[in-house]
Design an enzyme around this catalytic site. Structure first.
Site, mmCIF file in Angstrom:
data_model
loop_
_atom_site.group_PDB
_atom_site.id
_atom_site.type_symbol
_atom_site.label_atom_id
_atom_site.label_comp_id
_atom_site.label_asym_id
_atom_site.label_seq_id
_atom_site.Cartn_x
_atom_site.Cartn_y
_atom_site.Cartn_z
ATOM 1 N N LYS A 76 -125.209 -89.432 -48.594
ATOM 2 C CA LYS A 76 -125.419 -90.211 -47.370
ATOM 3 C C LYS A 76 -125.108 -89.300 -46.189
ATOM 4 C CE LYS A 76 -124.168 -94.712 -45.309
ATOM 5 N NZ LYS A 76 -123.354 -95.930 -45.480
ATOM 6 N N SER A 151 -125.870 -100.145 -45.134
ATOM 7 C CA SER A 151 -126.378 -99.007 -44.428
ATOM 8 C C SER A 151 -126.758 -97.828 -45.321
ATOM 9 C CB SER A 151 -125.326 -98.518 -43.424
ATOM 10 O OG SER A 151 -124.165 -98.085 -44.101
ATOM 11 N N SER A 175 -122.102 -101.895 -47.510
ATOM 12 C CA SER A 175 -123.158 -100.887 -47.374
ATOM 13 C C SER A 175 -123.474 -100.090 -48.629
ATOM 14 C CB SER A 175 -122.804 -99.916 -46.249
ATOM 15 O OG SER A 175 -122.973 -100.546 -45.007
#
Lengths: 483, 481, 95
Positions: A76, A151, A175
């Protein structure tokens, strides 16, 4: 090759059926082929990946490999990676080449894993759909008209589309778990403090926690073994021994007490998701688990409390982006205030600016008690709910989100409706307890997710339960059509 | 109208630690810009603070020294504001639960009386960097070497009633932190900085007036001048029918005036909240006891001991205990010469004026404590007179060796041989026969005055070396003859 | 709680975020909507509840006082918007 789970790839690498270079090239080729559409990666580090793959092959040949040596992963794009842009999905950090390595990525590098690139995310991890990224939305490989969740939506889409063997995510209010649910993956949000936050760009410091996203619980266990552990650089890191996650996968579930929080199955939950979870309940019963209805009475307060605490911390955490030492700086600032206001006004996207302003407001003179302090008190109530629940049951089973993945653009103009999609996930962050999301079925070709929440430091048990479930189901083996 | 001045001070003391409060960067003063600014000090995204144990230890030490309650659970909070020398956009400080609670400190005023000043609290925080305003094409340059240096902010009660009291308090705190070894006290380098909260009220009124805060005053002299200037401004303002506005002001020593700080004009809303990157600090009783065991004798205890053990006056004892170095020096002199009063006189007299003249600190004294002590022994055993001692002292200061060597090489031993003195006196009297006759013809009162003349002549003849008592005695006898 | 235009301007200033004039109305509406969501917690009686700042309620570890960092100015300033002679440059600071 990409059909194989991370665990299977690990075996293939160790037995030298494939080389890491081959595997890495294969994934890079797939990224080339599919990511134009999906937009799951912000940065692809092809040269670095091949270099690491070569080194991994040498290490395997030398017999000093770990289970992750040579495995191509994606991170990420809020884990700092030295020498590689770390953007947080923001214009603010579009030019930010991290000058140091996060603890999580450093541990993967040390284990010999390969970094394919950095995945897309909601800007600064603020969102539940990966639509707020400066680099455009990521598409869900199960239906490219739909969001992959957020996210950590880039990581989710990349793993689901087999554009990497596994990926890291972070979970501040769901997330990891919600996008895992939206893409039929397994994702673990560890206990707060289990995974170091050093080098993980903060959204809300007391809620953020990094974790693995992969196809199966076993894959997550392999990744988690590397990610978990004490780090002296993070004051909130916990100095507790790390379990042997893979070794504990095979424990039987007989006698396991699973709680179903009645508040999570009330109105607002999509019928197909509810059905899928009830079917999963039956599976667990077959595996020897006992099911019990429980109550988390303050669950409905989680959203208001979360949307005070997270923005409050974020408003302060994001003050360092001021155009002075790194990141975006506006053109020709007329004075200091102009430098700040325009650098931040132009560098941050709308949702980030909204949360910063909500947070600043909640902390400001005259509102602190009514907002911030009240939210922290509710946080205590929510934690107490969990403590009481774990007196009665070992784990809690519930959905990851009220609906299957929604359409891109559907909620983008209505922040509140987007916030409400976090309703089942944020309680775990407020309480700091671990949770694992795993696929529970499909409805009209769209993945349905569920999650198991456990007491502090019960990651091994959660992985074990998910793994046992995955031994008798095959949702996690399904691939989106065309990938 | 009679005005009463009310002053409270906030003193920022940089704690002596090798590394910063939340990072492993060095704290050395005067390094090239930004070479001691690490990832954490720069507020790089993703970095996290870890608290330095030594900073905690130093703060606890201070708390114990002022008899304060130690915050056994204390918490770091973020003070949010934007400023270029504040990299994270917030300062990590303490708000609701500071590490040091209420305490007090006794200060000695000029008249020798003691006044007790309350310390409201003292808390740990990180220092900011520095903005350099030299012109960089119309820009300011930011150096973050200082960012993250540990500070102890010591907040006093509004107990001071004059600029002189404020200075006495500041000096006492300065001395205390140096005694404790927790701050080097170097004000020129900014190791100790002072914010002065000043207000006035009509004498007899209970309620406080509106205060102004004068920021960053960096010398004792300026504290006094800044406060007096500010008091004058407030009096004139009120007497002209105006009102004091609560604000932050800056003292300009060149113009000897305070002026409003434009950058701090707008009301700040610091949005304090507990720093989520740091956990509550628990100070265990055992740790407190360990630190207590490390406490040196404190200035007040030392002063009392000097009075008790050596019979010194409050004033002398206060002066000699004002700094640890001064006290150590005095005690060394005293130990060698075994005469506390003589030692005190010399340390406060000749030595202090020498140091003043040369602009030296006592630890840089060219004459060591034991050297001075040995010289004083020579006064005591009558080898030299006090007058000659001043010459010896000067020679020692000039690096000409120990007292004994100087006395010997320059032949300064006091003449105590009665015969020799008598012979010398006979010569002096013979040379001044007229005056001798005059003396003998005079009455008692006049004789007294004239006697000094003969002593002077005798000392001159002996180049100061004759023992003054013997000279007196023998001279008197001879003149009576 | 519904915000008005001035509230939003003040908050934006506090947070040092420039907002275009034409966006203020929309921002005000959205922030008000979020605050309305948040305000649901105001109904809860939390008297006597101790606020929870950290989920685990553990205590701060202390680091030994050691210098572990060395000069990396060049690397750190390579990503800075404006530097000169080792200093970060900003528009003139007026005190």
């Amino acid at each position: 090759m990409h059909d194989k789970t991370l665990a299977a790839l690990s075996q293939a690498l160790q037995s030298k059926t494939i080389s890491s270079v081959e595997l890495t090239q294969h994934y890079l080729q797939r990224i080339e082929q599919f990511d134009q559409t999906l937009n799951s990666y912000i940065t692809v580090t092809a040269d670095l990946a091949l270099e690491q793959a070569k080194a991994a092959d040498a290490r395997i040949a030398a017999g000093s490999a770990t289970p992750l040596t040579g495995i191509p992963l994606a991170h990420k794009d809020l884990f700092c990676t030295q020498g590689v842009r770390t953007s947080c999905g923001s214009k603010m950090l579009d030019n930010f080449i991290a000058p140091y390595e996060s603890t999580v990525t450093a541990r993967f590098i040390e284990a010999g894993a390969v970094t394919l690139g950095k995945t897309n995310l909601d800007e600064f991890a603020m969102g539940s759909s990966t639509e707020s990224s400066f680099y455009g939305p990521t598409r869900n490989p199960w239906d490219t008209e739909r969001v992959p969740g957020g996210s950590s939506g880039g990581s989710a889409a990349a793993v689901a589309a087999r554009l990497c063997a596994g990926a890291t995510g972070t979970d501040t209010g769901g997330s990891i778990r919600q996008p895992a649910g939206f893409t039929a993956l397994t994702g673990l949000k560890p206990t707060y403090g289990r995974v170091s936050r050093w080098g993980m760009i903060a959204y809300a410091s007391s809620l953020d926690q990094g974790g693995p996203m992969a196809r199966t619980a076993e894959d997550c266990a392999i990744m988690m073994q590397v990610m978990a552990g004490f780090d002296a650089k993070d004051s909130t890191s916990v100095d507790e021994p790390v379990s042997n996650y893979t070794a504990e996968l095979n424990a039987p579930l007989k006698g396991l007490r699973i709680g179903l929080p009645k508040e999570y199955f009330a109105s607002g939950l999509d019928a197909a998701t509810a059905d899928a979870i009830h079917a999963a309940v039956k599976q667990f019963q077959t595996l020897g688990a006992e099911i019990k209805e429980i109550s988390l009475p303050n669950a409905e307060l989680a959203i208001p409390a979360y949307y005070v605490i997270a923005p409050a911390e974020a408003s302060s955490n994001l003050s360092r982006f001021d155009g002075v030492r790194f990141g975006y700086r506006c053109e020709n600032p007329s004075d200091l205030t102009d430098l700040y206001k325009r650098s931040r006004g132009e560098g941050f996207g709308d949702e980030v600016k909204r949360r910063i302003m909500v947070g600043a407001y909640a902390l400001s003179a005259g509102y602190y008690d009514a907002y911030y302090l009240q939210a922290q008190k509710i946080r205590r109530l929510i934690k107490n709910d969990f403590l009481a629940a774990y007196e009665q049951v070992d784990v809690i089973l519930c959905p990851t989100s009220p609906t299957p993945p929604f359409k891109i653009g559907e909620k983008i103009d209505d922040p509140v409706s987007l916030y409400l999609t976090d309703i089942y996930t944020i309680t775990a962050n407020l309480a700091g307890v671990p949770g694992i999301a795993l696929p529970a079925g499909f409805a009209q070709g769209l993945p349905l997710g569920m999650q198991l929440l456990g007491p502090y430091f019960s990651e091994a048990r959660l992985l074990n339960i998910a793994h046992q479930y995955q031994q008798v189901t095959d949702w996690h083996h399904r691939a989106p059509a065309g990938y | 109208m009679q005005w009463e001045i009310v002053i409270g001070l906030e003193i920022h003391a940089q704690l002596t630690t090798a590394s910063k409060i939340f990072s492993g960067s060095a704290t050395t003063f005067g390094a090239e810009p930004n070479i001691q600014a690490s990832l954490i000090d720069l507020g790089m995204p993703g970095t996290l603070p870890v608290l330095n144990k030594q900073a905690v230890r130093n703060a606890v030490k201070f708390g114990l020294a002022i008899d304060a309650q130690i915050g056994t659970t204390n918490v770091f909070a973020r003070k949010n504001y934007f400023y270029p020398d504040l990299p994270k956009g917030y300062q990590i400080s303490q708000m609701d639960l500071p590490i040091v609670g209420k305490g007090f400190i006794d200060i000695t005023l000029d008249d020798g009386s003691i006044k007790r000043v309350g310390v409201t609290r003292a808390h740990l925080e990180e220092d900011a960097g520095k903005s350099l305003h030299e012109d960089f094409h119309g820009m300011s340059g930011i150096d973050l070497n200082r960012a993250g240096t540990p500070l102890l902010e010591i907040v006093s009660e509004p107990d001071m009633r004059s600029a002189k009291e404020a200075v006495a308090y500041a000096k006492t705190i300065h001395s205390l932190v140096r005694y404790l070894g927790i701050c080097d006290g170097n004000m020129a380098e900014g190791s100790l900085r002072c914010d002065c909260n000043v207000s006035i009220r009509p004498k007899g009124q209970e309620e406080f007036g509106t205060r102004c805060e004068i920021k960053n005053v960096n010398s004792f002299r300026f504290i006094e001048k800044a406060i007096n200037t500010e008091v004058q401004r407030q009096i004139e303002l009120i007497e002209d029918g105006g009102k004091v506005v609560q604000e932050t002001r800056l003292y300009d020593p060149n113009k000897d005036e305070t002026r409003s700080m434009r950058s701090k004009e707008e009301a700040n809303d610091y949005r304090y909240f507990p720093d989520p990157d740091l956990l509550p600090i628990i100070i265990e009783a055992a740790f407190i006891e360990e630190v207590r065991g490390e406490l040196p004798e404190l200035p007040q205890q030392k002063r009392e001991r000097f009075q008790r053990e050596f019979g010194l006056s409050v004033y002398d004892a206060s002066v000699l205990s004002a700094s640890r170095e001064m006290a150590d020096y005095f005690e060394e002199v005293q130990k060698v010469c075994t005469d506390a009063k003589l030692a005190a006189n010399w340390v406060m007299g000749e030595l202090s004026s020498l140091l003043n003249k040369e602009g030296l600190d006592i630890e840089q004294s060219p004459v060591s404590g034991s050297q001075l002590g040995k010289m004083l022994l020579r006064i005591k055993d009558n080898t030299i007179s006090g007058k000659i001692a001043k010459m010896v002292f000067e020679a020692m200061a000039a690096g000409k060796g120990d007292a004994d060597a100087i006395i010997k090489s320059q032949g300064l031993e006091q003449v105590t041989d009665s015969n020799a003195i008598e012979n010398m006196l006979d010569e002096v009297l013979a040379a001044n026969a007229g005056q001798v006759q005059q003396y003998r013809d005079s009455d008692e009162a006049k004789r007294g005055k004239m006697f000094g003349f003969f002593v002077g002549q005798a000392m001159k003849a002996s180049k100061g070396k004759a023992n003054p008592q013997q000279v007196n005695e023998l001279l008197r006898r001879k003149l009576e003859d | 709680m519904a915000l008005n235009r001035t509230d939003v301007e003040n908050i934006a200033h506090l947070a040092r975020i420039a907002i275009n004039d034409e966006d203020i109305a929309a921002t005000t509406a959205k922030l008000s909507g979020i605050l309305e969501l948040i305000d649901k917690m105001q109904a809860v009686d939390t008297q006597g509840i101790v606020p929870l700042a950290h989920p685990l309620e553990t205590t701060q570890r202390l680091r030994d006082d050691l210098v572990t960092e060395s000069n990396q100015r060049e690397a750190f300033q390579a990503i800075a918007p404006a530097t000169q002679e080792g200093l970060y440059l900003v528009p003139q600071v007026i005190e």
